[in-house]
Design a protein around this motif. Structure first.
Motif, PDB file in Angstrom:
ATOM      1  N   ALA A 157       8.051  -0.566  14.340  1.00  0.00           N
ATOM      2  CA  ALA A 157       7.590  -0.433  15.723  1.00  0.00           C
ATOM      3  C   ALA A 157       7.182  -1.762  16.357  1.00  0.00           C
ATOM      4  O   ALA A 157       7.689  -2.121  17.432  1.00  0.00           O
ATOM      5  N   PRO A 158       6.293  -2.541  15.753  1.00  0.00           N
ATOM      6  CA  PRO A 158       5.894  -3.775  16.425  1.00  0.00           C
ATOM      7  C   PRO A 158       7.035  -4.786  16.528  1.00  0.00           C
ATOM      8  O   PRO A 158       7.210  -5.425  17.564  1.00  0.00           O
TER       9      PRO A 158
ATOM     10  N   MET B  31       2.126   4.457   1.326  1.00  0.00           N
ATOM     11  CA  MET B  31       2.100   5.088   2.657  1.00  0.00           C
ATOM     12  C   MET B  31       3.375   5.909   2.876  1.00  0.00           C
ATOM     13  O   MET B  31       4.380   5.716   2.193  1.00  0.00           O
ATOM     14  N   SER B  32       3.285   6.801   3.821  1.00  0.00           N
ATOM     15  CA  SER B  32       4.440   7.664   4.131  1.00  0.00           C
ATOM     16  C   SER B  32       5.509   6.869   4.872  1.00  0.00           C
ATOM     17  O   SER B  32       5.249   5.788   5.394  1.00  0.00           O
TER      18      SER B  32
ATOM     19  N   LEU C  76       7.509   3.134   9.366  1.00  0.00           N
ATOM     20  CA  LEU C  76       8.101   2.964  10.696  1.00  0.00           C
ATOM     21  C   LEU C  76       7.077   2.404  11.672  1.00  0.00           C
ATOM     22  O   LEU C  76       7.350   1.483  12.443  1.00  0.00           O
ATOM     23  N   ALA C  77       5.868   2.966  11.614  1.00  0.00           N
ATOM     24  CA  ALA C  77       4.834   2.590  12.584  1.00  0.00           C
ATOM     25  C   ALA C  77       4.369   1.152  12.395  1.00  0.00           C
ATOM     26  O   ALA C  77       4.154   0.428  13.366  1.00  0.00           O
ATOM     27  N   LEU C  78       4.227   0.744  11.147  1.00  0.00           N
ATOM     28  CA  LEU C  78       3.673  -0.588  10.906  1.00  0.00           C
ATOM     29  C   LEU C  78       4.730  -1.681  10.849  1.00  0.00           C
ATOM     30  O   LEU C  78       4.477  -2.813  11.246  1.00  0.00           O
TER      31      LEU C  78
ATOM     32  N   LYS D 289       0.838  -1.205   0.000  1.00  0.00           N
ATOM     33  CA  LYS D 289       0.000   0.000   0.000  1.00  0.00           C
ATOM     34  C   LYS D 289       0.875   1.258   0.000  1.00  0.00           C
ATOM     35  O   LYS D 289       1.930   1.282   0.637  1.00  0.00           O
TER      36      LYS D 289
ATOM     37  N   ALA E 157      -0.887  -6.289   7.122  1.00  0.00           N
ATOM     38  CA  ALA E 157      -1.213  -4.868   7.325  1.00  0.00           C
ATOM     39  C   ALA E 157      -0.668  -3.992   6.192  1.00  0.00           C
ATOM     40  O   ALA E 157      -1.256  -2.973   5.850  1.00  0.00           O
TER      41      ALA E 157
ATOM     42  N   SER F 281       1.289 -10.692  10.660  1.00  0.00           N
ATOM     43  CA  SER F 281       0.354  -9.578  10.844  1.00  0.00           C
ATOM     44  C   SER F 281       0.859  -8.330  10.135  1.00  0.00           C
ATOM     45  O   SER F 281       0.100  -7.590   9.512  1.00  0.00           O
TER      46      SER F 281
ATOM     47  N   GLY G 297       6.677   7.623   7.666  1.00  0.00           N
ATOM     48  CA  GLY G 297       6.228   7.552   9.066  1.00  0.00           C
ATOM     49  C   GLY G 297       5.376   6.320   9.311  1.00  0.00           C
ATOM     50  O   GLY G 297       5.504   5.669  10.349  1.00  0.00           O
ATOM     51  N   LEU G 298       4.570   5.985   8.370  1.00  0.00           N
ATOM     52  CA  LEU G 298       3.708   4.819   8.548  1.00  0.00           C
ATOM     53  C   LEU G 298       4.491   3.518   8.364  1.00  0.00           C
ATOM     54  O   LEU G 298       4.178   2.507   9.008  1.00  0.00           O
TER      55      LEU G 298
END
Lengths: 191, 191, 191, 191
Positions: free
Chosen positions: A157-158, A146-147, A152-154, A144, A188, A184, A149-150
């Motif tokens: 981070a987890p 996405m930036s 990193l987040a998706l 997908k 995502a 997961s 930042g996303l």
DNA sequence: GATGAATGAGGATTCATTCAT
DNA sequence: AATGAATGAATCCTCATTCAT
């Protein structure tokens, strides 16, 4: 001719710094402690480094380089996106497990007043191959849009959270959980 | 009768500490700066606190409490799991956005040598309602069975990463991305 | 055969020292600064000088010699006392104007803890021709009998004060004032 | 209430500084030496002074004030110019003799890197009554018109040179010489 | 309770000098 | 001879904490 600067000694200084930061945080760091741990005189540190900040920033860059190389290890751009995704995820995860202490340092460094703009940018540069992978995967329509930042987040981070949790001994090493987390994340992010 | 310790003054000390840590990090913190910012004499701090560590740890617990309450706001256990999940996710996300500076403090604290075992446990206790929600959802079979470590990794880590990214101004506030992140998390965790 | 000590290098060290003292005073002087300015290694200085004091004292004597020669330039003992007096006054005055920076060094040196007894005496010796002039003039009855201290007070002090005042830019160069000062001195000293 | 800052202690610090500068010059001055001589802890100095420079400059101003008052002592503007001239000359001369050590400090201070613009101006201000005397005398036509620089050169320089010469023990105290110096100066300056 | 003064311990950094090559 | 590396000692200054009022 005089004695030569020994790479060994410079390394000893950075190793001592690494250990001290891990043990006591940046707050407790001092030149005299570094010197004692490195087995040299305090003044000798100034032969190799201009000041405290220089040690800390160079150490940061060295570690960042060490780890960056690790993350893309074994990845080929001939792989499918899913295969590449999983290779990189595993590399990254294993790297945090393997370089637990070094990652601790990196984290502390980011929250310290020592970090310079130069280091920030240099550090980001070494992450380029990693980010390039996602850019290409998005361009190919496998992931997908996405930036950063996303991403990193998706992605990070987890994974990072899980790895550190295991490192800290709070969770058992549980291969099922690891697979679940990785899967997961793929769900995502994939298109 | 002697004067009483004033809760007001104790609060002023903690507020001063909070602001200083946010502005300059733990590194630059000092008793004299706290005193100056709180508008009292340095020695007066010792009437209310035993030492630096005590201020810092109590402030940590206060903030943790403030935030914990926020996270479960508006949640009712009569809600469906999915509804509850999304209420809590939003609360948490908004909380990081709203208490950006306080979260910064919490993060710096976790990486500082000041943190005590007592604080760690006390802090965890305040998170109980949050963790209870997931325990119940797993018991009801609405969410996959997983360890607390994985809950942190899948639920908190990406959300927190995104919120902090927005706070730092590195990403634009992008409602689509937020929805995407929240939805991905639900997909990753629901049974 | 081994290389010889080079007078050139010794000179470079003293020149560097002179410039540094003039620019930053004795207070800021250091071996590493001297070395950098002279374009050699710090340790090399120790080939030519035993320690800091030795550089400073030798430089003092060199400058004293340079200036002493200047002061008696053009003076012949066949001149009348008044003519000689005025030649020497002008020489001295012009010398302070011309060697402003060197005189600054001499002054700073006299007020520093580096000055040795040997240097003091050696320095005085180089002033002998100057003092001889006054001794002879007194013997001939052209000038009032007075101690060396009074010669310094009446001849050197006002002239030196005026010259330094002009050097520092506090007074304009004013030929009338100069003539006045010189003439007043002659009146004060002549029999 | 807490202990009060003691004027005594502040004075002890300045006295210690004065003695040390006289004994070893500004070069050898250090906070720890001052503290030891004053009988207090090094850190205590910082309760009274912001830094080294502040001690040194305040001491300068204190001494300048002490001496300035001395110089005009007993002078009345009803005196004739010649009478006033001689009163002031004697006062100044006696002052250098009496405050030999303090003058030594003043001189070293002028050649130190510590001197601030503020101190320079403040110091000059305290000299105003002295300079006013000459301005008035010139206005009245009793003294030749000359710049301040020439006043310094003709009045202060020889007197100061003589006084310091006597102080240093190089010349005997010789009332005839003193009278001669004073008289010569008057002849040089009067109209 | 409140606070200004006092201080021992420790911080970074510089320096003169010696050592090894 | 020339020099870069190495270092003990010293410098200024800050800090957490205690003391006296």
């Amino acid at each position: 001719m005089a004695r030569h600067k020994s790479a060994k000694k410079q390394d000893a200084i950075m190793q001592a710094t690494l250990h001290l930061v891990i043990e006591e945080g940046f707050h407790g760091l001092s030149m005299s402690k570094i010197a004692k741990k490195a087995g040299i005189a305090t003044a000798t540190i100034y032969v190799y480094f201009k000041n405290t900040g220089e040690i800390i920033n160079l150490l940061y860059l060295n570690l960042k380089e060490l780890i960056s190389a690790d993350i893309m290890k074994g990845y080929k751009d001939t792989m499918t996106t899913e295969k590449g995704f999983k290779v990189i995820w595993r590399n990254y995860f294993d790297s945090i497990r393997k370089y637990a202490r070094e990652f601790q340092y990196l984290e502390q460094f980011a929250n310290s007043p020592y970090i310079t703009q130069v280091s920030k940018e240099e550090g980001r540069k070494q992450f380029k191959p990693f980010l390039d992978f996602f850019d290409q995967a998005m361009a190919h329509g496998d992931i997908k849009k996405m930036s950063q930042g996303l991403v990193l987040a998706l992605f990070i981070a987890p994974m990072s959270s899980l790895a550190k949790n295991i490192n800290s001994g709070q969770s058992q090493i549980d291969e099922t959980a690891i697979e679940l987390a990785m899967h997961s994340t793929w769900l995502a992010m994939k298109k």
